[in-house]
Every structure is written in structure tokens, then in C-alpha cells.
Design a protein around this motif. Sequence first.
Motif, PDB file in Angstrom:
ATOM      1  N   ASP A 165       0.850  -1.188   0.000  1.00  0.00           N
ATOM      2  CA  ASP A 165       0.000   0.000   0.000  1.00  0.00           C
ATOM      3  C   ASP A 165       0.891   1.246   0.000  1.00  0.00           C
ATOM      4  O   ASP A 165       0.907   2.036   0.942  1.00  0.00           O
ATOM      5  N   PRO A 167       2.501   4.292  -2.928  1.00  0.00           N
ATOM      6  CA  PRO A 167       2.360   4.805  -4.296  1.00  0.00           C
ATOM      7  C   PRO A 167       3.356   4.212  -5.287  1.00  0.00           C
ATOM      8  O   PRO A 167       2.983   3.834  -6.407  1.00  0.00           O
ATOM      9  N   LEU A 170       2.418   0.548  -6.151  1.00  0.00           N
ATOM     10  CA  LEU A 170       1.211   0.475  -6.971  1.00  0.00           C
ATOM     11  C   LEU A 170       1.479   0.968  -8.394  1.00  0.00           C
ATOM     12  O   LEU A 170       1.044   0.351  -9.371  1.00  0.00           O
ATOM     13  N   THR A 171       2.210   2.072  -8.519  1.00  0.00           N
ATOM     14  CA  THR A 171       2.505   2.634  -9.836  1.00  0.00           C
ATOM     15  C   THR A 171       3.381   1.698 -10.654  1.00  0.00           C
ATOM     16  O   THR A 171       3.114   1.436 -11.836  1.00  0.00           O
ATOM     17  N   TYR A 174       1.507  -1.484 -11.664  1.00  0.00           N
ATOM     18  CA  TYR A 174       0.626  -1.220 -12.807  1.00  0.00           C
ATOM     19  C   TYR A 174       1.430  -1.154 -14.102  1.00  0.00           C
ATOM     20  O   TYR A 174       1.001  -1.671 -15.140  1.00  0.00           O
ATOM     21  N   ARG A 204      -7.812  -1.514  -0.324  1.00  0.00           N
ATOM     22  CA  ARG A 204      -7.331  -0.318  -1.007  1.00  0.00           C
ATOM     23  C   ARG A 204      -6.345  -0.690  -2.119  1.00  0.00           C
ATOM     24  O   ARG A 204      -6.364  -0.104  -3.210  1.00  0.00           O
ATOM     25  N   ILE A 205      -5.476  -1.658  -1.852  1.00  0.00           N
ATOM     26  CA  ILE A 205      -4.520  -2.114  -2.861  1.00  0.00           C
ATOM     27  C   ILE A 205      -5.249  -2.728  -4.049  1.00  0.00           C
ATOM     28  O   ILE A 205      -4.989  -2.382  -5.206  1.00  0.00           O
ATOM     29  N   GLN A 207      -8.382  -2.369  -4.942  1.00  0.00           N
ATOM     30  CA  GLN A 207      -9.228  -1.390  -5.622  1.00  0.00           C
ATOM     31  C   GLN A 207      -8.402  -0.434  -6.477  1.00  0.00           C
ATOM     32  O   GLN A 207      -8.838  -0.022  -7.557  1.00  0.00           O
ATOM     33  N   SER A 208      -7.195  -0.086  -6.014  1.00  0.00           N
ATOM     34  CA  SER A 208      -6.325   0.798  -6.801  1.00  0.00           C
ATOM     35  C   SER A 208      -5.955   0.135  -8.117  1.00  0.00           C
ATOM     36  O   SER A 208      -5.989   0.768  -9.185  1.00  0.00           O
ATOM     37  N   ARG A 211      -9.125  -0.043 -10.428  1.00  0.00           N
ATOM     38  CA  ARG A 211      -9.452   1.237 -11.070  1.00  0.00           C
ATOM     39  C   ARG A 211      -8.485   1.555 -12.207  1.00  0.00           C
ATOM     40  O   ARG A 211      -8.900   1.931 -13.309  1.00  0.00           O
ATOM     41  N   ALA A 212      -7.190   1.404 -11.934  1.00  0.00           N
ATOM     42  CA  ALA A 212      -6.198   1.748 -12.945  1.00  0.00           C
ATOM     43  C   ALA A 212      -6.295   0.825 -14.155  1.00  0.00           C
ATOM     44  O   ALA A 212      -6.332   1.286 -15.309  1.00  0.00           O
ATOM     45  N   GLU A 220      -9.978  -5.977 -15.085  1.00  0.00           N
ATOM     46  CA  GLU A 220      -9.619  -5.928 -13.673  1.00  0.00           C
ATOM     47  C   GLU A 220      -8.922  -7.226 -13.299  1.00  0.00           C
ATOM     48  O   GLU A 220      -9.438  -8.307 -13.586  1.00  0.00           O
TER      49      GLU A 220
END
Length: 275
Positions: A165, A167, A170-171, A174, A204-205, A207-208, A211-212, A220
Amino acid sequence: MSLESSILSFPTRKPPGRVVAVASGKGGVGKTFVAVSLARALAEHGERILLVDGDLGLSNVDIQLGVQPDLTLAHVMNGEATLAEAVMRIAGGATSPGGFDLLPGSHGIASFADLAEREVQRVAAGIAALSFSYDRVIVDLAAGIGHAMLKLAADADDVLIVALDEPASLTDGYAFVKLLKARRPAARIGVLANRVKNKKEADRIHQSFARACGSWLGFEPGRAGAIHEDQAVKTALRAQMLLSRHAPTATALGDIETVAELVRSGVAFETRIAA
């Protein structure tokens, strides 16, 4: 001796086991711990497991396990050993309850960290050949989005993205997924939330990523579960032992068992078309 000829000396059986690539966009997310723990958990369920250290320059699976391999994938690539000779047994090996086999990577060999496309293809072919002798092959990839890691991930049946969790995690995670999908649009991808404090953080992880990927890639990824922050994991890593042996009552072991079941059932990699 070439890698191709060394493959032929390894006994095979059909059908081939599924190949699971464990990946991340950045280092330090616990990817290797996940790969090692998943190998142990699946072996406990009776699967014949091969764990491949896919970090061809800075391998650390052997370090986490506290073993010192005599032969590695580097020796195979150099023609000094066959694949069968380089595979070593962990906790009794793949034929023992809870044991698995390991194909170690290499340490500090820069040329192996940046292999040419043809050399990466040879490594991928070797992994595919080995899969005939196991129920499942788990490949612990190096961190990052290099062409070698993307090739090995694209050739896998399933890809498990380990994320925190944070940034950057996650970035970069992705970014790995985006490049992987460009290579293999039908890739089966699942996201595992690691070192979470609670369910809210795990959600949160996931869902991030949803969404992306849903907004920009049209799908998804699957939910491969979550592993909670656990001090026992840190002490097991320091002791260079399997968590199940170092701390058999650790909270994280229950999480790992859940992840293993999601992987076994295939639910972890059930991607969905974005609405």
C-alpha cells in the motif's frame, strides 16, 4: 553442452504443470518471501513443486532458505551442468511431504541480469521443459520491468503481482501489468496485497489496481488475497528459514494458506472485463 541439450536429460511426464510467475514493479515488496512461502504451502497440499529463482543477476531465494547451491542456472547457461543437475532439494524435495525442488539463480553476474532476447528464450524453454516433471512451477522474477522478466511472465500460465500500500509499489506494479498485457493480451493476472495492517488496507490495494487497469487497460485483475504484517516473517528471514518451520503458529501462515488455495483453484487469476 547447450541449454537445449541439457533439457533432454531431465525426466518428463505429461501433462505439464502450470507455471506461475511472481512479479512486482519494484523491489522490497516481499516478492521472494511470497514465492518461497507459496511453494511450501502448495507442497503441503501434495503438489510436486519446483521453485525457480528467476533473478539471473541478484538471486536471493537460496539466501532466504539458508542453502548454498553448488550449481545454479548460470552453470546451466554456461554449459557446465544440466538442468537436472542444478535442481536441488528443499525440505526433502518435491517427492517429500511439504518439500519442494529449487533451481537456484546466480549471484553478481551482470551479464545474466541483462540477457539478450535469444538467451531469455532459452531460459523460458528450460522452464517449460521442467514443468513436465512437476504439478506447478513457481518462478520468482527479479523486480522491475526489464525485457527478460516480461518475457518470462508472458510465457507463464499465471502471473502473481505482489504489491504494497505504497504509491511507488502500486505505480510500478501497474506499469508491469501494462507492459505484460501489451505482450500477452490474454495474460491471467492476480494481485496479492502484502504486509497489510488490516482488511481496509488490503482492499485499497486491490481497488487501486482495479481502477487503474479498468480505466486504461479494460480489465480488472484477480484478487489473490492478502498477507498481514507479521513480525514472525522478519525473524524467519533473519534466521534464513521457512516461516512454517521457524514460527509454525505465525499469523501470516494462515494468510499464505488462503493465497495457496486461491492459486490452486485458479480464482486468484480470474481477470474480469471492466464495466
